[in-house]
Design a protein around this motif. Structure first.
Motif, PDB file in Angstrom:
ATOM      1  N   GLU A  55       3.253   5.300 -13.202  1.00  0.00           N
ATOM      2  CA  GLU A  55       3.733   4.996 -11.858  1.00  0.00           C
ATOM      3  C   GLU A  55       2.610   5.119 -10.832  1.00  0.00           C
ATOM      4  O   GLU A  55       2.502   4.305  -9.914  1.00  0.00           O
ATOM      5  N   ALA A  56       1.764   6.143 -10.980  1.00  0.00           N
ATOM      6  CA  ALA A  56       0.633   6.298 -10.066  1.00  0.00           C
ATOM      7  C   ALA A  56      -0.367   5.160 -10.244  1.00  0.00           C
ATOM      8  O   ALA A  56      -0.940   4.659  -9.262  1.00  0.00           O
ATOM      9  N   ALA A  57      -0.580   4.729 -11.489  1.00  0.00           N
ATOM     10  CA  ALA A  57      -1.482   3.599 -11.731  1.00  0.00           C
ATOM     11  C   ALA A  57      -0.895   2.310 -11.169  1.00  0.00           C
ATOM     12  O   ALA A  57      -1.621   1.473 -10.623  1.00  0.00           O
ATOM     13  N   ASN A  58       0.408   2.138 -11.285  1.00  0.00           N
ATOM     14  CA  ASN A  58       1.041   0.944 -10.729  1.00  0.00           C
ATOM     15  C   ASN A  58       0.935   0.920  -9.209  1.00  0.00           C
ATOM     16  O   ASN A  58       0.748  -0.148  -8.606  1.00  0.00           O
ATOM     17  N   LEU A  59       1.043   2.092  -8.573  1.00  0.00           N
ATOM     18  CA  LEU A  59       0.860   2.161  -7.120  1.00  0.00           C
ATOM     19  C   LEU A  59      -0.552   1.731  -6.749  1.00  0.00           C
ATOM     20  O   LEU A  59      -0.759   1.032  -5.739  1.00  0.00           O
ATOM     21  N   ALA A  60      -1.533   2.123  -7.556  1.00  0.00           N
ATOM     22  CA  ALA A  60      -2.918   1.722  -7.294  1.00  0.00           C
ATOM     23  C   ALA A  60      -3.073   0.207  -7.377  1.00  0.00           C
ATOM     24  O   ALA A  60      -3.785  -0.405  -6.573  1.00  0.00           O
ATOM     25  N   VAL A  61      -2.416  -0.411  -8.360  1.00  0.00           N
ATOM     26  CA  VAL A  61      -2.466  -1.871  -8.472  1.00  0.00           C
ATOM     27  C   VAL A  61      -1.849  -2.514  -7.239  1.00  0.00           C
ATOM     28  O   VAL A  61      -2.380  -3.490  -6.687  1.00  0.00           O
ATOM     29  N   TYR A  72       0.829  -1.203   0.000  1.00  0.00           N
ATOM     30  CA  TYR A  72       0.000   0.000   0.000  1.00  0.00           C
ATOM     31  C   TYR A  72       0.871   1.264   0.000  1.00  0.00           C
ATOM     32  O   TYR A  72       0.531   2.250  -0.639  1.00  0.00           O
ATOM     33  N   ARG A  73       1.980   1.224   0.723  1.00  0.00           N
ATOM     34  CA  ARG A  73       2.852   2.393   0.772  1.00  0.00           C
ATOM     35  C   ARG A  73       3.768   2.483  -0.438  1.00  0.00           C
ATOM     36  O   ARG A  73       4.496   3.467  -0.599  1.00  0.00           O
ATOM     37  N   GLY A  74       3.732   1.477  -1.305  1.00  0.00           N
ATOM     38  CA  GLY A  74       4.577   1.496  -2.487  1.00  0.00           C
ATOM     39  C   GLY A  74       5.993   1.029  -2.232  1.00  0.00           C
ATOM     40  O   GLY A  74       6.867   1.188  -3.086  1.00  0.00           O
ATOM     41  N   GLU A  75       6.255   0.440  -1.050  1.00  0.00           N
ATOM     42  CA  GLU A  75       7.601  -0.004  -0.715  1.00  0.00           C
ATOM     43  C   GLU A  75       7.932  -1.327  -1.394  1.00  0.00           C
ATOM     44  O   GLU A  75       9.077  -1.566  -1.790  1.00  0.00           O
ATOM     45  N   ALA A  76       6.950  -2.225  -1.512  1.00  0.00           N
ATOM     46  CA  ALA A  76       7.193  -3.500  -2.197  1.00  0.00           C
ATOM     47  C   ALA A  76       7.292  -3.295  -3.703  1.00  0.00           C
ATOM     48  O   ALA A  76       8.128  -3.873  -4.375  1.00  0.00           O
ATOM     49  N   ASN A  77       6.418  -2.462  -4.247  1.00  0.00           N
ATOM     50  CA  ASN A  77       6.467  -2.013  -5.641  1.00  0.00           C
ATOM     51  C   ASN A  77       6.601  -3.157  -6.643  1.00  0.00           C
ATOM     52  O   ASN A  77       7.630  -3.342  -7.289  1.00  0.00           O
ATOM     53  N   VAL A  78       5.545  -3.936  -6.760  1.00  0.00           N
ATOM     54  CA  VAL A  78       5.468  -4.943  -7.822  1.00  0.00           C
ATOM     55  C   VAL A  78       5.204  -4.199  -9.131  1.00  0.00           C
ATOM     56  O   VAL A  78       4.158  -3.572  -9.302  1.00  0.00           O
ATOM     57  N   ASN A  79       6.153  -4.230 -10.033  1.00  0.00           N
ATOM     58  CA  ASN A  79       6.078  -3.417 -11.245  1.00  0.00           C
ATOM     59  C   ASN A  79       5.198  -4.099 -12.289  1.00  0.00           C
ATOM     60  O   ASN A  79       5.675  -4.782 -13.192  1.00  0.00           O
ATOM     61  N   VAL A  80       3.897  -3.903 -12.151  1.00  0.00           N
ATOM     62  CA  VAL A  80       2.938  -4.515 -13.075  1.00  0.00           C
ATOM     63  C   VAL A  80       2.773  -3.657 -14.319  1.00  0.00           C
ATOM     64  O   VAL A  80       2.923  -4.127 -15.448  1.00  0.00           O
ATOM     65  N   VAL A  81       2.462  -2.377 -14.127  1.00  0.00           N
ATOM     66  CA  VAL A  81       2.193  -1.486 -15.262  1.00  0.00           C
ATOM     67  C   VAL A  81       3.459  -1.242 -16.067  1.00  0.00           C
ATOM     68  O   VAL A  81       3.427  -1.167 -17.293  1.00  0.00           O
ATOM     69  N   GLY A  82       4.606  -1.117 -15.395  1.00  0.00           N
ATOM     70  CA  GLY A  82       5.852  -0.858 -16.112  1.00  0.00           C
ATOM     71  C   GLY A  82       6.264  -1.997 -17.027  1.00  0.00           C
ATOM     72  O   GLY A  82       7.005  -1.784 -17.990  1.00  0.00           O
ATOM     73  N   ARG A  83       5.784  -3.207 -16.731  1.00  0.00           N
ATOM     74  CA  ARG A  83       6.092  -4.363 -17.572  1.00  0.00           C
ATOM     75  C   ARG A  83       4.890  -4.789 -18.387  1.00  0.00           C
ATOM     76  O   ARG A  83       4.713  -5.985 -18.672  1.00  0.00           O
ATOM     77  N   ARG A  84       4.079  -3.844 -18.772  1.00  0.00           N
ATOM     78  CA  ARG A  84       2.829  -4.182 -19.470  1.00  0.00           C
ATOM     79  C   ARG A  84       3.075  -4.876 -20.810  1.00  0.00           C
ATOM     80  O   ARG A  84       2.247  -5.664 -21.257  1.00  0.00           O
ATOM     81  N   ARG A  85       4.192  -4.597 -21.466  1.00  0.00           N
ATOM     82  CA  ARG A  85       4.478  -5.293 -22.726  1.00  0.00           C
ATOM     83  C   ARG A  85       4.575  -6.803 -22.493  1.00  0.00           C
ATOM     84  O   ARG A  85       4.118  -7.603 -23.318  1.00  0.00           O
ATOM     85  N   LEU A  86       5.173  -7.177 -21.376  1.00  0.00           N
ATOM     86  CA  LEU A  86       5.286  -8.603 -21.055  1.00  0.00           C
ATOM     87  C   LEU A  86       3.917  -9.219 -20.839  1.00  0.00           C
ATOM     88  O   LEU A  86       3.627 -10.312 -21.368  1.00  0.00           O
ATOM     89  N   TRP A  87       3.047  -8.542 -20.073  1.00  0.00           N
ATOM     90  CA  TRP A  87       1.716  -9.091 -19.798  1.00  0.00           C
ATOM     91  C   TRP A  87       0.883  -9.134 -21.074  1.00  0.00           C
ATOM     92  O   TRP A  87       0.088 -10.063 -21.263  1.00  0.00           O
ATOM     93  N   PHE A  88       1.048  -8.151 -21.952  1.00  0.00           N
ATOM     94  CA  PHE A  88       0.329  -8.175 -23.227  1.00  0.00           C
ATOM     95  C   PHE A  88       0.781  -9.369 -24.067  1.00  0.00           C
ATOM     96  O   PHE A  88      -0.025 -10.014 -24.740  1.00  0.00           O
ATOM     97  N   MET A  89       2.073  -9.657 -24.027  1.00  0.00           N
ATOM     98  CA  MET A  89       2.580 -10.800 -24.792  1.00  0.00           C
ATOM     99  C   MET A  89       2.030 -12.109 -24.234  1.00  0.00           C
ATOM    100  O   MET A  89       1.624 -13.002 -24.998  1.00  0.00           O
ATOM    101  N   VAL A  90       1.996 -12.222 -22.893  1.00  0.00           N
ATOM    102  CA  VAL A  90       1.441 -13.429 -22.265  1.00  0.00           C
ATOM    103  C   VAL A  90      -0.034 -13.583 -22.637  1.00  0.00           C
ATOM    104  O   VAL A  90      -0.487 -14.685 -23.001  1.00  0.00           O
TER     105      VAL A  90
END
Length: 381
Positions: free
Chosen positions: A233-239, A12-30
């Protein structure tokens, strides 16, 4: 989990920061690979349709005659193709066969099976199902799907914006196609209960997407006035902030459905629950994945193409470059310990002429200037 240093709090505080949105090309490929497999299976392999869709006969045989395998073998020996067989409760087997329209032939099959188990043919009930009934169910389901998607689109456009509506609908369609692909690949039988289950998972998938999008909207409100982070980055924090909620919601939803499927249909033999349980279990699992790794990345991809957000992203990048450059330059001080600039500015300052009216500095090798009004060499006024 709920502690100060728990994974949920760190997300929630963004400390773990799972980079979902930043790697969206990978998820689109999957997602693209999974879609190709699912669509290819549906096109070339097709579905295993129940008798409600392709027509057939259904026979109810008491379980007292023996095992399900022996009953299916008896129908095969009677010269009829068995589509599926299942146990319903603890009283009867339901055998679904190819469509037989000849009444005399239906009676002959019942008598042969009854003779095999030495029971009265009246103990075996039968019914015929035409393909028209399954077609009516399919048409009504498709109409319901179109109405549902139209209402969802209108709500999302009104509640959020059209880009969020597009991302949400894309996520819902991904759920449907991937669930259908699993049914085709594994060969699960498609029945009216399966169609109803498809419509049911849409509500669950939409709920999870709306929760994430609501947080995205909160985090990105007024984003162009803040040069500390980009929209992605703000959208990734929301995720990240809704990640544990999405996982927990998915697990809580899957547990009763898993009980319905594995305990109700598997252990207790409630065969009528199998079709509904299968589609709910698969569809909800896919919905959890798509709400995290597909819906928000699609939204971010659509949003960052806006000119104002492209300009904002450039401003954030320029600011970070300037801060990084400044952080790598060590401070430069004069002989009195006063900071006069940064290491990158040393050569320029060394050769610069003194400003008009500026007090000259005491350089090494030069005598100190006497104070005004004092006598030279005495140090007193």
């Amino acid at each position: 989990m709920s502690g100060k240093g728990g994974i949920a709090a760190r997300l929630y505080r963004g400390e773990a920061n799972v980079n979902v949105v930043g790697r969206r090309r990978l998820w689109f490929m999957v997602a693209g690979i999974a879609l190709l497999i699912a669509i290819g299976s549906m096109v070339f392999k097709g579905f295993t349709l129940g008798i409600e869709f392709e027509g057939g006969n259904q026979y109810n045989v008491p379980v007292s005659v023996g095992t399900l395998d022996s009953v299916e073998k008896a129908f095969g020996d009677a010269g009829v193709e068995v589509k599926t067989g299942q146990t319903v409760g603890d009283k009867q087997y339901v055998i679904k066969t190819e469509l037989i329209t000849d009444a005399a032939r239906q009676t002959e099959i019942k008598e042969k099976v009854a003779d095999t188990f030495n029971i009265d043919p009246a103990q075996i009930s039968d019914s015929a199902v035409s393909t028209s009934w399954g077609g009516q169910v399919t048409n009504k389901a498709l109409l319901s799907l179109v109405i549902f998607l139209a209402l969802v689109t209108a709500y999302l456009v009104f509640r959020f914006e059209w880009r969020m509506a597009v991302a949400a609908i894309a996520s819902l369609l991904l759920d449907l196609v991937l669930t259908g692909g699993v049914y085709s690949l594994v060969g699960f039988e498609v029945t009216p209960s399966t169609v109803i289950g498809f419509l049911t998972i849409l509500g669950f998938a939409l709920y999870d997407v709306v929760v994430v999008f609501d947080k995205v909207q909160e985090n990105t409100r007024g984003i162009t006035g803040n040069n500390n982070s980009t929209y992605s980055e703000a959208a990734n924090l929301a995720v990240n902030q809704t990640l544990m909620r999405s996982i927990n919601t998915g697990l809580v939803a899957l547990l009763p459905v898993g009980g319905l499927l594995f305990i109700g249909a598997g252990l207790l033999g409630a065969g009528t629950l199998k079709d509904l349980g299968l589609v709910l279990f698969i569809g909800m699992g896919v919905a959890v994945y798509s709400s995290i790794f597909f819906a928000t990345p699609v939204l971010a991809e659509l949003k960052v193409r806006e000119p104002r957000l492209m300009a904002h992203e450039a401003r954030v990048a320029n600011r970070r470059t300037a801060l990084a450059k400044q952080a790598t330059q060590a401070p430069v001080v004069d002989s009195d310990g006063v900071e006069i600039g940064r290491s990158g500015e040393r050569s320029e300052l060394a050769g610069a002429a003194p400003r008009p009216g500026a007090r000259p500095s005491n350089r090494p090798g030069q005598p100190k200037r006497p104070r005004a009004g004092g006598r030279p060499g005495t140090g007193r006024r």
